[in-house]
Scaffold this motif. Structure first.
Motif, PDB file in Angstrom:
ATOM      1  N   GLY A 254     -11.665  -1.517   0.612  1.00 20.28           N
ATOM      2  CA  GLY A 254     -10.363  -1.710   1.241  1.00 20.28           C
ATOM      3  C   GLY A 254      -9.445  -2.511   0.335  1.00 20.28           C
ATOM      4  O   GLY A 254      -9.901  -3.180  -0.607  1.00 20.28           O
ATOM      5  N   GLU A 255      -8.137  -2.443   0.607  1.00 21.70           N
ATOM      6  CA  GLU A 255      -7.190  -3.197  -0.227  1.00 21.70           C
ATOM      7  C   GLU A 255      -6.949  -4.600   0.315  1.00 21.70           C
ATOM      8  O   GLU A 255      -6.922  -5.559  -0.444  1.00 21.70           O
ATOM      9  CB  GLU A 255      -5.871  -2.433  -0.332  1.00 21.70           C
ATOM     10  CG  GLU A 255      -6.012  -1.126  -1.105  1.00 21.70           C
ATOM     11  CD  GLU A 255      -4.757  -0.761  -1.844  1.00 21.70           C
ATOM     12  OE1 GLU A 255      -3.714  -0.599  -1.180  1.00 21.70           O
ATOM     13  OE2 GLU A 255      -4.814  -0.659  -3.084  1.00 21.70           O
ATOM     14  N   HIS A 256      -6.747  -4.719   1.630  1.00 23.04           N
ATOM     15  CA  HIS A 256      -6.539  -6.048   2.215  1.00 23.04           C
ATOM     16  C   HIS A 256      -7.874  -6.764   2.350  1.00 23.04           C
ATOM     17  O   HIS A 256      -8.877  -6.157   2.729  1.00 23.04           O
ATOM     18  CB  HIS A 256      -5.846  -5.918   3.581  1.00 23.04           C
ATOM     19  CG  HIS A 256      -4.411  -5.511   3.462  1.00 23.04           C
ATOM     20  ND1 HIS A 256      -4.000  -4.195   3.558  1.00 23.04           N
ATOM     21  CD2 HIS A 256      -3.300  -6.246   3.196  1.00 23.04           C
ATOM     22  CE1 HIS A 256      -2.684  -4.143   3.368  1.00 23.04           C
ATOM     23  NE2 HIS A 256      -2.233  -5.367   3.147  1.00 23.04           N
TER      24      HIS A 256
ATOM     25  N   VAL B  67      -1.697  10.342   5.145  1.00 22.28           N
ATOM     26  CA  VAL B  67      -2.800   9.427   5.416  1.00 22.28           C
ATOM     27  C   VAL B  67      -3.679   9.467   4.171  1.00 22.28           C
ATOM     28  O   VAL B  67      -3.858  10.524   3.559  1.00 22.28           O
ATOM     29  CB  VAL B  67      -3.603   9.896   6.653  1.00 22.28           C
ATOM     30  CG1 VAL B  67      -4.833   9.019   6.879  1.00 22.28           C
ATOM     31  CG2 VAL B  67      -2.715   9.906   7.888  1.00 22.28           C
ATOM     32  N   HIS B  68      -4.201   8.290   3.757  1.00 20.17           N
ATOM     33  CA  HIS B  68      -5.164   8.281   2.656  1.00 20.17           C
ATOM     34  C   HIS B  68      -6.122   7.110   2.844  1.00 20.17           C
ATOM     35  O   HIS B  68      -5.948   6.279   3.739  1.00 20.17           O
ATOM     36  CB  HIS B  68      -4.459   8.256   1.300  1.00 20.17           C
ATOM     37  CG  HIS B  68      -3.614   7.056   1.066  1.00 20.17           C
ATOM     38  ND1 HIS B  68      -2.284   7.001   1.379  1.00 20.17           N
ATOM     39  CD2 HIS B  68      -3.915   5.836   0.565  1.00 20.17           C
ATOM     40  CE1 HIS B  68      -1.798   5.810   1.061  1.00 20.17           C
ATOM     41  NE2 HIS B  68      -2.771   5.081   0.570  1.00 20.17           N
ATOM     42  N   PHE B  69      -7.139   7.067   2.005  1.00 21.31           N
ATOM     43  CA  PHE B  69      -8.220   6.097   2.181  1.00 21.31           C
ATOM     44  C   PHE B  69      -8.489   5.355   0.874  1.00 21.31           C
ATOM     45  O   PHE B  69      -8.363   5.933  -0.214  1.00 21.31           O
ATOM     46  CB  PHE B  69      -9.502   6.822   2.618  1.00 21.31           C
ATOM     47  CG  PHE B  69      -9.337   7.535   3.941  1.00 21.31           C
ATOM     48  CD1 PHE B  69      -9.649   6.909   5.134  1.00 21.31           C
ATOM     49  CD2 PHE B  69      -8.841   8.842   3.977  1.00 21.31           C
ATOM     50  CE1 PHE B  69      -9.481   7.556   6.346  1.00 21.31           C
ATOM     51  CE2 PHE B  69      -8.664   9.493   5.196  1.00 21.31           C
ATOM     52  CZ  PHE B  69      -8.990   8.852   6.384  1.00 21.31           C
ATOM     53  N   HIS B  70      -8.865   4.073   1.015  1.00 20.54           N
ATOM     54  CA  HIS B  70      -9.246   3.266  -0.147  1.00 20.54           C
ATOM     55  C   HIS B  70     -10.682   2.788   0.021  1.00 20.54           C
ATOM     56  O   HIS B  70     -11.109   2.421   1.112  1.00 20.54           O
ATOM     57  CB  HIS B  70      -8.349   2.026  -0.274  1.00 20.54           C
ATOM     58  CG  HIS B  70      -6.922   2.331  -0.590  1.00 20.54           C
ATOM     59  ND1 HIS B  70      -6.439   2.401  -1.873  1.00 20.54           N
ATOM     60  CD2 HIS B  70      -5.861   2.603   0.215  1.00 20.54           C
ATOM     61  CE1 HIS B  70      -5.147   2.678  -1.854  1.00 20.54           C
ATOM     62  NE2 HIS B  70      -4.768   2.805  -0.599  1.00 20.54           N
ATOM     63  N   ARG B  71     -11.425   2.759  -1.073  1.00 20.87           N
ATOM     64  CA  ARG B  71     -12.781   2.188  -1.081  1.00 20.87           C
ATOM     65  C   ARG B  71     -12.962   1.426  -2.391  1.00 20.87           C
ATOM     66  O   ARG B  71     -12.904   2.062  -3.442  1.00 20.87           O
ATOM     67  CB  ARG B  71     -13.838   3.287  -0.957  1.00 20.87           C
ATOM     68  CG  ARG B  71     -15.282   2.729  -1.015  1.00 20.87           C
ATOM     69  CD  ARG B  71     -16.268   3.863  -0.923  1.00 20.87           C
ATOM     70  NE  ARG B  71     -16.086   4.806  -2.013  1.00 20.87           N
ATOM     71  CZ  ARG B  71     -16.608   4.657  -3.221  1.00 20.87           C
ATOM     72  NH1 ARG B  71     -17.360   3.639  -3.493  1.00 20.87           N
ATOM     73  NH2 ARG B  71     -16.378   5.545  -4.164  1.00 20.87           N
TER      74      ARG B  71
ATOM     75  N   LEU C 110      -8.030   2.634   5.802  1.00 18.29           N
ATOM     76  CA  LEU C 110      -7.141   3.780   6.027  1.00 18.29           C
ATOM     77  C   LEU C 110      -5.698   3.307   5.885  1.00 18.29           C
ATOM     78  O   LEU C 110      -5.360   2.233   6.383  1.00 18.29           O
ATOM     79  CB  LEU C 110      -7.370   4.327   7.438  1.00 18.29           C
ATOM     80  CG  LEU C 110      -6.422   5.388   8.001  1.00 18.29           C
ATOM     81  CD1 LEU C 110      -7.168   6.233   9.026  1.00 18.29           C
ATOM     82  CD2 LEU C 110      -5.178   4.814   8.655  1.00 18.29           C
ATOM     83  N   HIS C 111      -4.878   4.102   5.210  1.00 24.04           N
ATOM     84  CA  HIS C 111      -3.442   3.858   5.161  1.00 24.04           C
ATOM     85  C   HIS C 111      -2.721   5.054   5.757  1.00 24.04           C
ATOM     86  O   HIS C 111      -2.890   6.175   5.263  1.00 24.04           O
ATOM     87  CB  HIS C 111      -2.963   3.675   3.713  1.00 24.04           C
ATOM     88  CG  HIS C 111      -3.261   2.322   3.158  1.00 24.04           C
ATOM     89  ND1 HIS C 111      -3.063   2.008   1.839  1.00 24.04           N
ATOM     90  CD2 HIS C 111      -3.728   1.199   3.762  1.00 24.04           C
ATOM     91  CE1 HIS C 111      -3.403   0.736   1.650  1.00 24.04           C
ATOM     92  NE2 HIS C 111      -3.818   0.232   2.795  1.00 24.04           N
ATOM     93  N   ALA C 112      -1.959   4.821   6.796  1.00 23.62           N
ATOM     94  CA  ALA C 112      -1.085   5.862   7.363  1.00 23.62           C
ATOM     95  C   ALA C 112       0.331   5.499   6.942  1.00 23.62           C
ATOM     96  O   ALA C 112       0.905   4.520   7.432  1.00 23.62           O
ATOM     97  CB  ALA C 112      -1.223   5.918   8.879  1.00 23.62           C
TER      98      ALA C 112
ATOM     99  N   LEU D  91       4.395  -1.071  -2.000  1.00 26.05           N
ATOM    100  CA  LEU D  91       3.389  -0.044  -2.246  1.00 26.05           C
ATOM    101  C   LEU D  91       2.330  -0.663  -3.157  1.00 26.05           C
ATOM    102  O   LEU D  91       2.646  -1.527  -3.981  1.00 26.05           O
ATOM    103  CB  LEU D  91       4.015   1.169  -2.951  1.00 26.05           C
ATOM    104  CG  LEU D  91       5.110   1.921  -2.185  1.00 26.05           C
ATOM    105  CD1 LEU D  91       5.695   3.032  -3.079  1.00 26.05           C
ATOM    106  CD2 LEU D  91       4.578   2.506  -0.888  1.00 26.05           C
ATOM    107  N   SER D  92       1.077  -0.214  -3.030  1.00 28.79           N
ATOM    108  CA  SER D  92       0.020  -0.773  -3.883  1.00 28.79           C
ATOM    109  C   SER D  92      -0.237   0.105  -5.103  1.00 28.79           C
ATOM    110  O   SER D  92      -1.175  -0.135  -5.857  1.00 28.79           O
ATOM    111  CB  SER D  92      -1.268  -0.974  -3.081  1.00 28.79           C
ATOM    112  OG  SER D  92      -1.756   0.263  -2.614  1.00 28.79           O
ATOM    113  N   THR D  93       0.587   1.117  -5.286  1.00 32.10           N
ATOM    114  CA  THR D  93       0.524   1.976  -6.469  1.00 32.10           C
ATOM    115  C   THR D  93       1.895   1.954  -7.148  1.00 32.10           C
ATOM    116  O   THR D  93       2.896   1.646  -6.495  1.00 32.10           O
ATOM    117  CB  THR D  93       0.178   3.430  -6.084  1.00 32.10           C
ATOM    118  OG1 THR D  93       1.065   3.864  -5.049  1.00 32.10           O
ATOM    119  CG2 THR D  93      -1.262   3.542  -5.611  1.00 32.10           C
TER     120      THR D  93
END
Ligand SMILES: [Zn+2]
Length: 191
Positions: A74-76, A68-72, A87-89, A140-142
């Motif tokens: 958000g990506e979408h 699980v990880h978090f983006h700030r 949150l990405h699970a 994947l976004s990375t």
């Protein structure tokens, strides 16, 4: 040959095809209550790996929760609007080829400071009451941006109540990749 950029993530979520009755295709078999995580610093940010093995099913495919990880922020995006956090699970399934399921929750938070990574939190408390979700096929976004990801993004945002987690998101969450062209892909809203 398909354009290499045409199946990338994240995307701007807009004008989906509504599919009534389809939200039952997702079955999150996560541990209930507060869960423990091993926090690992990876090149793209902090990853919370569950201590106890957990699964999710999409249709008749079963995936294992990897992190699980978090983006700030958000990506979408939603209807052209960036979101505060996400949150990405990340779930994986290895059969013939690697197939990834990322379950995303758009998050709102108010933090009274910035803090380090918690080693436990309640993942279920970060799910919305309404289970409708967007669904599309992407990447994947990375890096390496591999295009083997089924994306599920819950439509209803969730307010983060856990202040320890809110402080972590405020100070240490991953950055976001900008939205990519949806191209000819289908965007579904499973209700
Ligand atoms: Zn992510």
């Amino acid at each position: 040959m398909r354009n290499a950029s045409s199946w990338q993530s994240p995307v701007n979520l807009r004008a989906p095809i509504v599919v009534p009755g389809a939200s039952g295709s997702l079955d999150l078999r996560w541990e209930r209550g507060s869960q423990r995580f091993d926090v690992v610093a990876e090149p793209h940010g902090q990853r919370f790996r569950p201590v106890v093995a957990q699964e999710a099913a999409l249709g008749d495919e079963v995936f294992r929760l990897a992190n699980v990880h978090f983006h700030r922020p958000g990506e979408h995006w939603v209807d052209g609007e960036p979101q505060q956090a996400e949150l990405h699970a990340v779930h994986v399934r290895a059969e013939r080829a690697l197939h990834v399921l990322i379950v995303s929750v758009l998050l709102r938070y108010e933090a009274d400071g910035e803090g380090g990574a918690p080693t436990s939190f309640d993942l279920g408390a970060l799910l919305p009451g309404r289970r409708a979700f967007y669904r599309y096929e992407g990447s994947l976004s990375t890096p390496d941006h591999s295009e083997n990801v089924s994306h599920v993004v819950f439509a209803e945002p969730v307010q983060v109540a856990d202040q320890h987690l809110a402080r972590f998101i405020a100070g240490r969450a991953d950055r976001a990749r900008s939205p990519q062209d949806l191209g000819r892909r289908f965007l579904l809203l499973c209700e």
